[in-house]
Motif scaffolding. Structure first.
Motif, mmCIF file in Angstrom:
data_model
loop_
_atom_site.group_PDB
_atom_site.id
_atom_site.type_symbol
_atom_site.label_atom_id
_atom_site.label_comp_id
_atom_site.label_asym_id
_atom_site.label_seq_id
_atom_site.Cartn_x
_atom_site.Cartn_y
_atom_site.Cartn_z
ATOM 1 N N LEU A 1 -5.582 13.532 2.435
ATOM 2 C CA LEU A 1 -6.218 12.680 1.428
ATOM 3 C C LEU A 1 -5.195 11.698 0.878
ATOM 4 O O LEU A 1 -4.001 11.974 0.858
ATOM 5 N N LEU A 2 -5.675 10.553 0.406
ATOM 6 C CA LEU A 2 -4.796 9.558 -0.188
ATOM 7 C C LEU A 2 -4.872 9.667 -1.702
ATOM 8 O O LEU A 2 -5.952 9.582 -2.285
ATOM 9 N N LYS A 3 -3.727 9.848 -2.314
ATOM 10 C CA LYS A 3 -3.649 10.016 -3.763
ATOM 11 C C LYS A 3 -3.243 8.689 -4.390
ATOM 12 O O LYS A 3 -2.358 8.002 -3.871
ATOM 13 N N LYS A 4 -3.884 8.333 -5.507
ATOM 14 C CA LYS A 4 -3.604 7.062 -6.171
ATOM 15 C C LYS A 4 -3.423 7.265 -7.672
ATOM 16 O O LYS A 4 -3.793 8.297 -8.211
ATOM 17 N N ARG A 5 -2.838 6.270 -8.296
ATOM 18 C CA ARG A 5 -2.698 6.265 -9.744
ATOM 19 C C ARG A 5 -3.864 5.500 -10.340
ATOM 20 O O ARG A 5 -4.320 4.513 -9.758
ATOM 21 N N GLY B 1 1.417 6.984 7.808
ATOM 22 C CA GLY B 1 1.311 7.740 6.572
ATOM 23 C C GLY B 1 2.313 7.233 5.551
ATOM 24 O O GLY B 1 2.916 6.176 5.709
ATOM 25 N N THR B 2 2.488 8.000 4.496
ATOM 26 C CA THR B 2 3.460 7.635 3.460
ATOM 27 C C THR B 2 4.410 8.786 3.252
ATOM 28 O O THR B 2 4.023 9.933 3.246
ATOM 29 N N ALA C 1 0.835 -1.203 0.000
ATOM 30 C CA ALA C 1 0.000 0.000 0.000
ATOM 31 C C ALA C 1 0.869 1.253 0.000
ATOM 32 O O ALA C 1 0.541 2.246 -0.652
ATOM 33 N N ALA C 2 1.983 1.224 0.709
ATOM 34 C CA ALA C 2 2.861 2.391 0.795
ATOM 35 C C ALA C 2 3.472 2.728 -0.563
ATOM 36 O O ALA C 2 3.709 3.894 -0.872
ATOM 37 N N LYS C 3 3.716 1.707 -1.393
ATOM 38 C CA LYS C 3 4.308 1.939 -2.712
ATOM 39 C C LYS C 3 3.296 2.505 -3.702
ATOM 40 O O LYS C 3 3.670 3.173 -4.652
ATOM 41 N N ARG C 4 2.019 2.218 -3.489
ATOM 42 C CA ARG C 4 0.997 2.614 -4.453
ATOM 43 C C ARG C 4 0.267 3.908 -4.104
ATOM 44 O O ARG C 4 -0.401 4.474 -4.950
ATOM 45 N N LEU C 5 0.390 4.355 -2.872
ATOM 46 C CA LEU C 5 -0.388 5.512 -2.426
ATOM 47 C C LEU C 5 0.508 6.580 -1.835
ATOM 48 O O LEU C 5 1.569 6.284 -1.301
ATOM 49 N N ARG C 6 0.062 7.832 -1.925
ATOM 50 C CA ARG C 6 0.753 8.956 -1.304
ATOM 51 C C ARG C 6 -0.265 9.733 -0.498
ATOM 52 O O ARG C 6 -1.416 9.885 -0.909
ATOM 53 N N MET C 7 0.170 10.256 0.635
ATOM 54 C CA MET C 7 -0.731 11.049 1.454
ATOM 55 C C MET C 7 -0.443 12.528 1.217
ATOM 56 O O MET C 7 0.711 12.958 1.250
#
Length: 89
Positions: free
Chosen positions: A43-47, A87-88, A32-38
């Motif tokens: 908010l959680l940002k995703k690709r 968090g990330t 999850a840490a590799k795929r998401l940024r806080m």
């Protein structure tokens, strides 16, 4: 003395003691840490999915719209925060 007990001293009756009442650390799910940024606002940002392969059948418009990242929905974000306790990045 075993390397696990380095830095600790031998007490009465041969028991090892170190820091008292040490709390366990929570583990971060690395997938999850590799795929998401806080973001700074929390908010959680995703690709967006669907941009890796089999792009020939997708229209230009669809591929262009997939370039932009998105945000995780509020219901999913609650579950994801449990696997990302710190968090990330």
């Amino acid at each position: 003395m075993d390397s696990r007990f380095r830095g600790m001293t031998m007490g009465l009756k041969g028991k090892y003691y170190g820091k008292k009442n040490k709390k366990n650390k929570l583990k971060t799910k690395k997938a999850a840490a590799k795929r998401l940024r806080m973001t700074k606002s929390g908010l959680l940002k995703k690709r967006n999915a669907g941009r890796q392969h089999i792009l020939g059948k997708k229209t230009r418009k669809h591929k262009r719209q997939l370039r932009h990242s998105g945000y995780v929905s509020a219901t999913d974000a609650k579950r994801i925060r449990r696997v990302l306790p710190y968090g990330t990045h």
